[in-house]
Design a protein around this motif. Structure first.
Motif, PDB file in Angstrom:
ATOM      1  N   PHE A  39      -4.200  -8.156  -7.183  1.00 16.07           N
ATOM      2  CA  PHE A  39      -5.271  -8.592  -6.292  1.00 16.07           C
ATOM      3  C   PHE A  39      -6.119  -7.407  -5.853  1.00 16.07           C
ATOM      4  O   PHE A  39      -5.640  -6.285  -5.768  1.00 16.07           O
ATOM      5  N   ASN A  40      -7.386  -7.694  -5.550  1.00 12.93           N
ATOM      6  CA  ASN A  40      -8.312  -6.657  -5.093  1.00 12.93           C
ATOM      7  C   ASN A  40      -8.181  -6.434  -3.598  1.00 12.93           C
ATOM      8  O   ASN A  40      -7.903  -7.357  -2.839  1.00 12.93           O
ATOM      9  N   GLN A  41      -8.443  -5.195  -3.192  1.00 14.58           N
ATOM     10  CA  GLN A  41      -8.499  -4.880  -1.771  1.00 14.58           C
ATOM     11  C   GLN A  41      -9.805  -5.424  -1.205  1.00 14.58           C
ATOM     12  O   GLN A  41     -10.803  -5.540  -1.912  1.00 14.58           O
ATOM     13  N   THR A  42      -9.784  -5.754   0.075  1.00 17.34           N
ATOM     14  CA  THR A  42     -10.996  -6.217   0.734  1.00 17.34           C
ATOM     15  C   THR A  42     -11.939  -5.037   0.968  1.00 17.34           C
ATOM     16  O   THR A  42     -11.547  -3.881   0.824  1.00 17.34           O
ATOM     17  N   ALA A  43     -13.168  -5.338   1.364  1.00 11.77           N
ATOM     18  CA  ALA A  43     -14.172  -4.302   1.616  1.00 11.77           C
ATOM     19  C   ALA A  43     -13.745  -3.379   2.755  1.00 11.77           C
ATOM     20  O   ALA A  43     -14.179  -2.237   2.815  1.00 11.77           O
ATOM     21  N   ASN A  44     -12.891  -3.859   3.661  1.00 14.71           N
ATOM     22  CA  ASN A  44     -12.451  -3.066   4.810  1.00 14.71           C
ATOM     23  C   ASN A  44     -11.160  -2.291   4.553  1.00 14.71           C
ATOM     24  O   ASN A  44     -10.575  -1.767   5.482  1.00 14.71           O
ATOM     25  N   SER A  45     -10.714  -2.245   3.330  1.00  8.12           N
ATOM     26  CA  SER A  45      -9.430  -1.635   3.013  1.00  8.12           C
ATOM     27  C   SER A  45      -9.627  -0.342   2.228  1.00  8.12           C
ATOM     28  O   SER A  45     -10.507  -0.273   1.370  1.00  8.12           O
ATOM     29  N   PRO A  46      -8.802   0.685   2.513  1.00  5.13           N
ATOM     30  CA  PRO A  46      -7.774   0.702   3.549  1.00  5.13           C
ATOM     31  C   PRO A  46      -8.348   1.082   4.907  1.00  5.13           C
ATOM     32  O   PRO A  46      -9.394   1.707   4.992  1.00  5.13           O
ATOM     33  N   LEU A  47      -7.633   0.686   5.948  1.00  4.96           N
ATOM     34  CA  LEU A  47      -7.960   1.111   7.306  1.00  4.96           C
ATOM     35  C   LEU A  47      -7.095   2.321   7.635  1.00  4.96           C
ATOM     36  O   LEU A  47      -5.881   2.278   7.457  1.00  4.96           O
ATOM     37  N   THR A  48      -7.702   3.383   8.108  1.00  6.30           N
ATOM     38  CA  THR A  48      -6.948   4.544   8.566  1.00  6.30           C
ATOM     39  C   THR A  48      -6.621   4.335  10.039  1.00  6.30           C
ATOM     40  O   THR A  48      -7.522   4.129  10.848  1.00  6.30           O
ATOM     41  N   LEU A  49      -5.353   4.336  10.384  1.00  2.49           N
ATOM     42  CA  LEU A  49      -4.943   4.092  11.760  1.00  2.49           C
ATOM     43  C   LEU A  49      -5.053   5.381  12.564  1.00  2.49           C
ATOM     44  O   LEU A  49      -4.623   6.449  12.114  1.00  2.49           O
TER      45      LEU A  49
END
Length: 97
Positions: free
Chosen positions: A52-62
């Protein structure tokens, strides 16, 4: 991209990852504590290679990741706006895009 299997622990990094599935079953969240990042996968978007593809907001850096945890758990709020990542070294409350 996500290649169809959920990453797990290994001898070098036990419980290195935490994962959660959205309540509607469309989004998969994967937290990598070593990278301090939350990866977000769209389960409706095949990458053509069995994953599966990552979303446009991925990855999120915490900003304040849980680091060095021996055990991790992750849960999402019922309305899908927040992820909670908890371990024996702390907890992160992460708003989702």
């Amino acid at each position: 991209s996500f290649i169809g299997s959920i990453p797990g622990s290994n001898a070098l990094f036990p419980n290195h990852f935490a994962s959660a599935l959205s309540s509607d079953g469309n989004i998969f969240y994967l937290y990598n504590q070593e990278a301090g990042k939350l990866y977000i996968y769209d389960l409706n978007s095949s990458n053509g290679a069995g994953g599966f593809n990552q979303t446009a907001n991925s990855p999120l850096t915490l900003l304040n990741p849980v680091s060095g945890a021996l055990a991790l758990q992750m849960a999402q709020t019922p309305f899908g706006r927040t992820i909670f990542i908890a371990g024996d070294q702390g907890i992160v409350v992460q708003p989702l895009p």
